[in-house]
Design a protein around this motif. Structure first.
Motif, PDB file in Angstrom:
ATOM      1  N   UNK A 297     -10.445  -1.549  -7.947  1.00 43.11           N
ATOM      2  CA  UNK A 297     -11.393  -1.050  -6.941  1.00 43.11           C
ATOM      3  C   UNK A 297     -11.117   0.420  -6.684  1.00 43.11           C
ATOM      4  N   UNK A 298     -12.190   1.188  -6.504  1.00 40.89           N
ATOM      5  CA  UNK A 298     -12.100   2.619  -6.174  1.00 40.89           C
ATOM      6  C   UNK A 298     -13.076   2.905  -5.047  1.00 40.89           C
TER       7      UNK A 298
ATOM      8  N   UNK B  19      -1.311   8.167  -9.264  1.00 42.17           N
ATOM      9  CA  UNK B  19      -2.490   7.324  -9.104  1.00 42.17           C
ATOM     10  C   UNK B  19      -3.246   7.728  -7.849  1.00 42.17           C
ATOM     11  N   UNK B  20      -4.561   7.639  -7.934  1.00 39.15           N
ATOM     12  CA  UNK B  20      -5.417   8.011  -6.808  1.00 39.15           C
ATOM     13  C   UNK B  20      -5.767   6.767  -5.984  1.00 39.15           C
ATOM     14  N   UNK B  21      -6.385   6.993  -4.847  1.00 39.08           N
ATOM     15  CA  UNK B  21      -6.761   5.922  -3.929  1.00 39.08           C
ATOM     16  C   UNK B  21      -7.530   4.820  -4.650  1.00 39.08           C
ATOM     17  N   UNK B  22      -7.119   3.587  -4.393  1.00 40.13           N
ATOM     18  CA  UNK B  22      -7.792   2.444  -4.999  1.00 40.13           C
ATOM     19  C   UNK B  22      -6.895   1.227  -5.022  1.00 40.13           C
ATOM     20  N   UNK B  23      -7.390   0.182  -5.651  1.00 38.20           N
ATOM     21  CA  UNK B  23      -6.626  -1.057  -5.819  1.00 38.20           C
ATOM     22  C   UNK B  23      -6.295  -1.209  -7.299  1.00 38.20           C
ATOM     23  N   UNK B  24      -5.076  -1.669  -7.579  1.00 42.33           N
ATOM     24  CA  UNK B  24      -4.585  -1.743  -8.954  1.00 42.33           C
ATOM     25  C   UNK B  24      -3.967  -3.112  -9.231  1.00 42.33           C
TER      26      UNK B  24
ATOM     27  N   UNK C  94       0.882  -1.167   0.000  1.00 44.07           N
ATOM     28  CA  UNK C  94       0.000   0.000   0.000  1.00 44.07           C
ATOM     29  C   UNK C  94       0.916   1.212   0.000  1.00 44.07           C
ATOM     30  N   UNK C  95       0.756   2.063  -1.018  1.00 44.15           N
ATOM     31  CA  UNK C  95       1.690   3.169  -1.243  1.00 44.15           C
ATOM     32  C   UNK C  95       0.943   4.482  -1.446  1.00 44.15           C
ATOM     33  N   UNK C  96       1.686   5.591  -1.332  1.00 39.86           N
ATOM     34  CA  UNK C  96       1.151   6.895  -1.734  1.00 39.86           C
ATOM     35  C   UNK C  96       1.151   6.912  -3.257  1.00 39.86           C
TER      36      UNK C  96
ATOM     37  N   UNK D 260      -0.688  -7.189  -7.671  1.00 35.94           N
ATOM     38  CA  UNK D 260      -1.578  -6.108  -7.261  1.00 35.94           C
ATOM     39  C   UNK D 260      -0.891  -5.222  -6.233  1.00 35.94           C
ATOM     40  N   UNK D 261      -1.420  -4.017  -6.089  1.00 35.29           N
ATOM     41  CA  UNK D 261      -0.998  -3.096  -5.036  1.00 35.29           C
ATOM     42  C   UNK D 261      -2.139  -2.123  -4.785  1.00 35.29           C
ATOM     43  N   UNK D 262      -2.060  -1.390  -3.690  1.00 31.29           N
ATOM     44  CA  UNK D 262      -3.086  -0.407  -3.339  1.00 31.29           C
ATOM     45  C   UNK D 262      -2.459   0.960  -3.188  1.00 31.29           C
TER      46      UNK D 262
END
Length: 128
Positions: free
Chosen positions: A67-68, A100-105, A39-41, A124-126
């Motif tokens: 996911x957003x 990138x904005x808040x979410x799952x990628x 989970x990153x900025x 994946x990462x968030x």
């Protein structure tokens, strides 16, 4: 005896050694930014480093939003990115137009080596 002479001559001419690992090697992902499952900025670029040199044709990065917050996605949404080989020839770099904005990628990658071998993977990462 005659049947064994031709392979020995070829082996002697080729330098005297055979390497099964070189013929069947696949690029292995050894580092990434963002790191898998982290989970990153909001990152401004994606970087994937492999254990051997890649060729640009056939090597790529695809990015998907999975996911957003406050948004219902019925399927992963593709984010346009263009990856290029870094100066070391082992790193794929994809600058992002904006962080990138808040979410799952999800990152899907394809790595092709000079001998034409292709390896694919995902992680994946968030973003917080």
């Amino acid at each position: 005896m005659r049947l064994f002479k031709a392979p020995l001559i070829v082996l002697a001419i080729s330098g005297g050694s055979l390497s099964a690992t070189a013929a069947y090697a696949h690029a292995k992902l050894v580092a990434s930014n963002p790191v898998a499952n982290a989970t990153v900025a909001g990152p401004t670029k994606l970087q994937l480093r492999f254990d051997e040199k890649l060729v640009a044709n056939g090597s790529s990065i695809q990015l998907f939003v999975t996911a957003k917050p406050r948004a219902k996605l019925t399927a992963p949404m593709s984010v346009s990115v263009t990856a290029a080989l870094g100066p070391d020839g082992q790193t794929l770099i994809a600058p992002l137009k904006q962080p990138l904005t808040t979410g799952a990628y999800l990152i899907a990658w394809h790595a092709t080596t000079s001998d034409g071998e292709r390896k694919d993977g995902t992680f994946t990462f968030k973003v917080r």
